[in-house]
Enzyme design. Structure first.
Site, PDB file in Angstrom:
ATOM      1  N   GLY A 266       0.817  -1.212   0.000  1.00 16.39           N
ATOM      2  CA  GLY A 266       0.000   0.000   0.000  1.00 16.39           C
ATOM      3  C   GLY A 266       0.848   1.258   0.000  1.00 16.39           C
ATOM      4  N   MET A 268       4.780   3.170   1.945  1.00 15.49           N
ATOM      5  CA  MET A 268       5.993   2.972   2.729  1.00 15.49           C
ATOM      6  C   MET A 268       6.398   4.254   3.443  1.00 15.49           C
ATOM      7  SD  MET A 268       8.226   0.886   3.725  1.00 15.49           S
ATOM      8  CE  MET A 268       9.423   1.427   4.931  1.00 15.49           C
ATOM      9  N   GLU A 269       6.737   4.083   4.724  1.00 19.82           N
ATOM     10  CA  GLU A 269       6.936   5.218   5.627  1.00 19.82           C
ATOM     11  C   GLU A 269       8.351   5.798   5.640  1.00 19.82           C
ATOM     12  OE1 GLU A 269       6.411   1.971   6.611  1.00 19.82           O
ATOM     13  OE2 GLU A 269       7.591   1.479   8.400  1.00 19.82           O
ATOM     14  N   ASN A 270       9.130   5.694   4.559  1.00 19.58           N
ATOM     15  CA  ASN A 270      10.488   6.239   4.533  1.00 19.58           C
ATOM     16  C   ASN A 270      10.543   7.617   5.179  1.00 19.58           C
ATOM     17  OD1 ASN A 270      10.978   4.102   2.482  1.00 19.58           O
ATOM     18  ND2 ASN A 270       9.723   5.464   1.239  1.00 19.58           N
ATOM     19  N   HIS A 302      -1.659   6.268   8.569  1.00 18.06           N
ATOM     20  CA  HIS A 302      -0.806   5.159   9.026  1.00 18.06           C
ATOM     21  C   HIS A 302       0.675   5.467   8.763  1.00 18.06           C
ATOM     22  CE1 HIS A 302       0.072   0.699   9.463  1.00 18.06           C
ATOM     23  NE2 HIS A 302       1.129   1.096   8.770  1.00 18.06           N
ATOM     24  N   GLU A 303       0.979   5.828   7.535  1.00 16.29           N
ATOM     25  CA  GLU A 303       2.391   6.073   7.194  1.00 16.29           C
ATOM     26  C   GLU A 303       2.927   7.275   7.972  1.00 16.29           C
ATOM     27  OE1 GLU A 303       3.608   3.628   5.767  1.00 16.29           O
ATOM     28  OE2 GLU A 303       1.731   2.801   5.003  1.00 16.29           O
ATOM     29  N   HIS A 306       3.848   6.360  11.488  1.00 21.00           N
ATOM     30  CA  HIS A 306       5.105   5.611  11.585  1.00 21.00           C
ATOM     31  C   HIS A 306       6.283   6.527  11.915  1.00 21.00           C
ATOM     32  CE1 HIS A 306       4.542   1.415  10.769  1.00 21.00           C
ATOM     33  NE2 HIS A 306       4.050   1.553   9.548  1.00 21.00           N
ATOM     34  N   GLU A 325       4.261  -2.221  13.416  1.00 23.06           N
ATOM     35  CA  GLU A 325       3.029  -2.334  12.637  1.00 23.06           C
ATOM     36  C   GLU A 325       1.788  -2.479  13.516  1.00 23.06           C
ATOM     37  OE1 GLU A 325       2.954  -1.331   9.830  1.00 23.06           O
ATOM     38  OE2 GLU A 325       4.993  -1.555   9.077  1.00 23.06           O
TER      39      GLU A 325
HETATM   40  N1  PHE Z   1       5.857  -0.696   6.153  1.00 22.60           N
HETATM   41  C1  PHE Z   1       4.760  -0.546   5.240  1.00 22.60           C
HETATM   42  C2  PHE Z   1       3.549  -0.183   6.103  1.00 22.60           C
HETATM   43  O1  PHE Z   1       3.318   0.911   6.398  1.00 22.60           O
HETATM   44  C3  PHE Z   1       4.415  -1.752   4.456  1.00 22.60           C
HETATM   45  C4  PHE Z   1       5.433  -2.225   3.483  1.00 22.60           C
HETATM   46  C5  PHE Z   1       6.194  -3.334   3.788  1.00 22.60           C
HETATM   47  C6  PHE Z   1       5.627  -1.593   2.282  1.00 22.60           C
HETATM   48  C7  PHE Z   1       7.132  -3.812   2.898  1.00 22.60           C
HETATM   49  C8  PHE Z   1       6.544  -2.062   1.387  1.00 22.60           C
HETATM   50  C9  PHE Z   1       7.296  -3.180   1.695  1.00 22.60           C
HETATM   51  O2  PHE Z   1       2.840  -0.980   6.604  1.00 22.60           O
HETATM   52 ZN    ZN Z   2       2.886   0.126   8.584  1.00 23.83          ZN
END
Ligand code: PHE
Ligand code: ZN
Length: 871
Positions: A266, A268-270, A302-303, A306, A325
């Site tokens: 979905g 990614m929280e970089n 959600h992101e 994080h 998570e």
């Molecule tokens: N960490 C992401 C999330 O917010 C999910 C994710 C995991 C995205 C692995 C890409 C690869 O839940």
């Molecule tokens: Zn997450």
């Protein structure tokens, strides 16, 4: 692909031998190849001085151009390169490591590491994608401060982004330009991100409580900007919510989101540079449904959340994934409840647990929220780690009280800020702050499987006795289960619906215990496990009139819905059995008729709740009630019950549709989304009657619709009604939205889920359609996933053509996108849950997949599915 995939064990954890304080990366982006120069300041981990030994750096699909220690090339005898990484020997305690690698994002179809999505180059590093960029200890407990320089053609890649602040940018000659980013926060490499492309952008500003201005930007391919405003508004909402609820303020001067079309998950929280699947960003009323709007809002939140729960405090190793998570999903759930109908939002969460997590916990892939071992980490981004993990947090929050729990989360974040920690560290912090004793509670993290909670009530001379017992079935590798600490909310009502005992939480910690309620004048109506206070299967035989009462007046909307579900289930289960025995289908139960009549004459104010309560349990939910799922019987039963309801209440439902007919001017809010939901469910019932009137009506609704929610309601109404009306609206839909890939996903799903005609042939045709694209996971999920989930009768066809189709696509995808292939393999793996002939058909398809050389990802799933059953 390795011959003997290596299994990693949680107990084998060792601290890293070397730490990397600073990472300097230089990306030289050219056609055909990108050169990555990495300079690391490395020092021996003080915890591991004197441990000697070689140092392992992960690296996959890399071309190693050079490697040097303190600028001296590493000699051959101090270097051993394998296809998953390299060993370095003879290292000093402190040094600079320089690694130059070459990668080709254009031929990287795994969507991990640096890859192309349309005109955008982007990265995905969680869990271990960074090792596709350079040789590095690809583990979250190595935390470093990053400086990143990106250089590329200025015309093709005018936008260059990485984590943190842009500290420098300019021309680089020959039509090229560069930008340098510095991220002041130390982070694990899985949070690294880079983007280069020709992008459109919308910008905004958020002012934090302490008055700092944060520049917000949302990038996407040109022409999509007008689909991004809801995501931007959601981001600002999330930022304000985290300040108001947890006192957490954003910690950098800019926050950037980039939406890309090809993405395995979905979002990614970089750190400060989130990368999203467009499916979790785009939301325009004409192209996205209410459901899409809600998903975008929640995933954006959600992101963002994080940034603290995940980024500022991260995981020591991937076995701790639920640390970030579970907690972040819990926060997302709280946010969602504060932004929509609280009752219905919780109902959706409960349904997710029961329909998806319980089956996972009962299948070949059952694993604890904190797994003990894995082959491929990507296979553990599961509903168990995410949603059950969030339920565990919710249980602790219930026990502590919301305010005390919020304080405890703050204590956890303060205590471990900047560190990579474990679930045990988290639980300790919660104990410290709240004073709770969570010794027994910890079993929830360590053991897989869904406890069954058996409840029996008896009443005698003013005293109600609730006898409760727990038992947890064995799961693969865990034959014996302990007793769990189960919080169970209980409330008592009298016949008129007055509260006799306000909801309270009792805790079942033994195998069995009896709870007493005294001084009652007559036998009360009992409401237990209200809102699912613990992720357990409730076995409580309640008489229909008790359920009818709870459905009418229980103070908790989730309990009202739950009572309705139980009433439906009784008739549905009878219908399944009748079908299997070749008997006539049963009439609707009296309880159910009374309940629906009451619901229609005195509907709850919350329209979304009305819609939920009118919805018959899903086929998954019905299947769950049986030891072996008989697909045809379940389908027939659900159809029968819906049809009977439609016949019995035709007039009322018709009126319901009229009363909730579309109004011009789309707004996404609780009230209007609730109305649209009621309208859709009313049409869905009317469709069961298959009259010319409903076909025409659906066609009219389609033509008049000014938003995607109503349009989809019309299309779904016609789903099982083949004919001119259906052909006309589907053709119009395909033409009108030809340029909107995400809308075409809805079109693909509709066709995959159509039962008339030869569905397998239709799906195979679409796999070759120009509008389909194997390299885009959204398309694959829509068509193949949509077929398996949306078309049970097609997928489970007796000639096994449905299974063959899925097996073929697993094999095709596994060659370039193992993560996606493994996810599809997960659809065949739980074959043991099915009745014959389904079970052997699924198993044989899985066995055929197993005969080929597979990626570690898919191999792990297939092997689990075919493993001889233990326990
Ligand atoms: N960490 C992401 C999330 O917010 C999910 C994710 C995991 C995205 C692995 C890409 C690869 O839940
Ligand atoms: Zn997450």
């Amino acid at each position: 692909m390795t011959v003997n995939p290596q299994r990693k064990y949680r107990d084998d954890y060792q601290a890293p031998i070397y730490r990397i304080d600073r990472v300097e990366l230089d990306f030289d982006i050219r056609d055909g190849a990108t050169r990555v120069t990495a300079r690391h300041s490395v020092r021996r981990n003080p915890q591991r001085i004197g441990d000697g030994g070689r140092w392992w750096l992960d690296g996959r699909d890399l071309r190693l151009l050079s490697i040097a220690v303190d600028d001296e090339p590493v000699t051959d005898d101090a270097l051993e390169v394998t296809d998953t990484g390299l060993w370095l020997d003879d290292l000093p305690d402190r040094f600079t490591l320089t690694v130059v690698t070459e990668i080709d994002p254009d031929s990287n179809l795994s969507l991990e590491g640096l890859y192309r999505s349309g005109s955008i180059l982007c990265t995905q590093c969680e869990a271990t994608g960074f090792s596709r960029i350079t040789y590095f200890p690809d583990r979250p407990d190595v935390m470093s401060r990053y400086t990143t320089r990106v250089e590329a053609d200025a015309a093709r890649y005018p936008v260059l982004l990485s984590n943190g602040n842009c500290i420098e940018s300019g021309e680089a000659g020959e039509g090229r330009h560069y930008a340098v980013y510095e991220d002041p926060f130390a982070k694990p490499c899985y949070l690294f991100a880079l983007v280069a492309g020709d992008l459109g952008v919308i910008r905004d500003v958020f002012t934090t409580t302490s008055g700092r201005e944060v520049a917000l930007a949302l990038y996407t391919e040109h022409g999509n900007e007008d689909q991004c405003h809801h995501a931007m508004a959601s981001l600002k909402d999330a930022m304000a919510w985290d300040e108001a609820t947890y006192g957490l303020e954003y910690d950098l001067d800019s926050f950037v989101i980039v939406a890309v079309g090809s993405f395995n998950m979905g979002a990614m929280e970089n750190k400060s540079l989130n990368i999203f699947n467009t499916a979790c960003i785009f939301a325009h009323p004409e192209m996205a449904t209410d459901g899409d709007f809600a998903r975008v809002r929640d995933v954006v939140a959600h992101e963002y959340f994080h940034n603290y729960t995940g980024n500022r405090v991260t995981c020591r190793d991937w076995f701790q994934l639920s640390l970030k998570e579970g907690l972040t999903v819990y926060r997302e759930h709280q946010f969602a409840i504060d932004h929509g109908s609280p009752g219905v939002t919780r109902i959706e969460q409960v349904r997710m647990i029961r329909d998806v997590q319980f089956p996972e916990d009962a299948g070949p892939r059952a694993h604890p929220v904190r797994p003990e071992s894995y082959v491929e980490m990507n296979n553990f981004y599961t509903i168990t780690v995410y949603e059950k993990g969030a339920e565990l947090i919710r249980m602790m929050a219930q026990m502590a009280g919301r305010e005390a729990f919020t304080k405890a989360v703050r204590h956890y974040l303060d205590k471990y800020d900047g560190q990579a920690v474990t679930i045990e560290d988290f639980v300790l912090a919660i104990e410290e702050s709240t004073g709770l004793d969570l010794a027994q509670f910890r079993h929830w993290y360590a053991f897989a499987g869904t406890p069954r909670l058996h409840v029996r009530s008896s009443f005698d001379r003013g005293r109600l006795s609730l006898e409760m017992a727990q038992a947890t079935p064995a799961t693969p590798g865990q034959a014996n289960k302990p007793h769990f600490d189960i919080p169970i909310s209980v409330a008592l009502f009298d016949e008129a619906g007055s509260v006799l005992r306000a909801p309270e939480i009792v805790r079942l910690t033994e195998q069995r215990a009896t709870f007493f309620f005294d001084d009652l004048e007559s036998e009360p109506t009992v409401s237990v496990l209200r809102g699912l206070t613990a992720p357990v299967r409730l076995e409580f035989d309640q008489p229909p009139d008790a359920l009818v009462q709870l459905m009418a007046y229980d103070s908790d909307p989730v309990s009202r819905w739950d009572a309705a579900q139980s009433l439906y289930m009784a008739t549905l289960a009878a219908a399944v059995t009748a079908y299997q025995n070749g008997e006539g289908m049963p009439a609707l139960g009296d309880g159910m008729i009374t309940a629906i009549a009451a619901l229609l004459s005195e509907p709850p104010d919350d329209r979304a709740l009305l819609a939920e309560m009118l919805t018959v349990p899903s086929t998954t939910q019905i299947g769950e009630a049986f030891d072996a799922i008989d697909v045809a019987a379940v389908e027939a039963a659900r159809r029968h019950v819906k049809h009977e309801i439609a016949v019995r209440f035709a007039d009322e439902i018709d009126r319901l549709a009229d009363d909730h007919a579309p109004r011009p001017g789309y707004v996404f809010d609780q009230e209007s989304a609730g109305r649209r939901r009621v309208f859709a469910i009313a049409l869905d019932y009317l469709a069961c009657l298959d009259t010319p009137a409903i076909r025409e009506r659906a066609h009219r609704v389609y033509d008049a619709a000014d938003n995607m929610t109503d349009r989809m309601a019309a299309l779904n109404t016609l789903q099982d009604l083949p004919g001119d009306d259906r052909d006309a609206v589907r053709a119009d839909f395909a033409r009108r939205f030809a340029d909107y890939a995400l809308v075409m996903d809805k079109w693909l799903r509709l066709q995959a889920a159509t039962e008339d005609g030869d569905a397998v042939a239709r799906v195979r045709d679409l796999l070759g359609d120009a509008r389909f694209d194997f390299n885009n996971p959204n398309r694959v999920r829509a068509l193949v996933g949509g077929f398996v989930r949306g078309n049970p009768l097609g997928f489970h066809r007796q000639d096994r053509a449905g299974y063959a189709l899925v097996a073929d696509e697993i094999l095709r995808l596994d060659r370039f996108n193992p993560q996606l292939a493994a996810a599809l393999a997960g659809l065949l793996a739980p074959w043991r849950r099915y009745a014959e002939p389904y079970a052997s058909g699924m198993r044989d398809a899985l066995a055929r997949v197993s005969e080929t050389d597979l990626s570690d990802n898919t191999r792990e799933i297939v092997d689990a599915g075919l493993a001889v059953e233990t326990a």
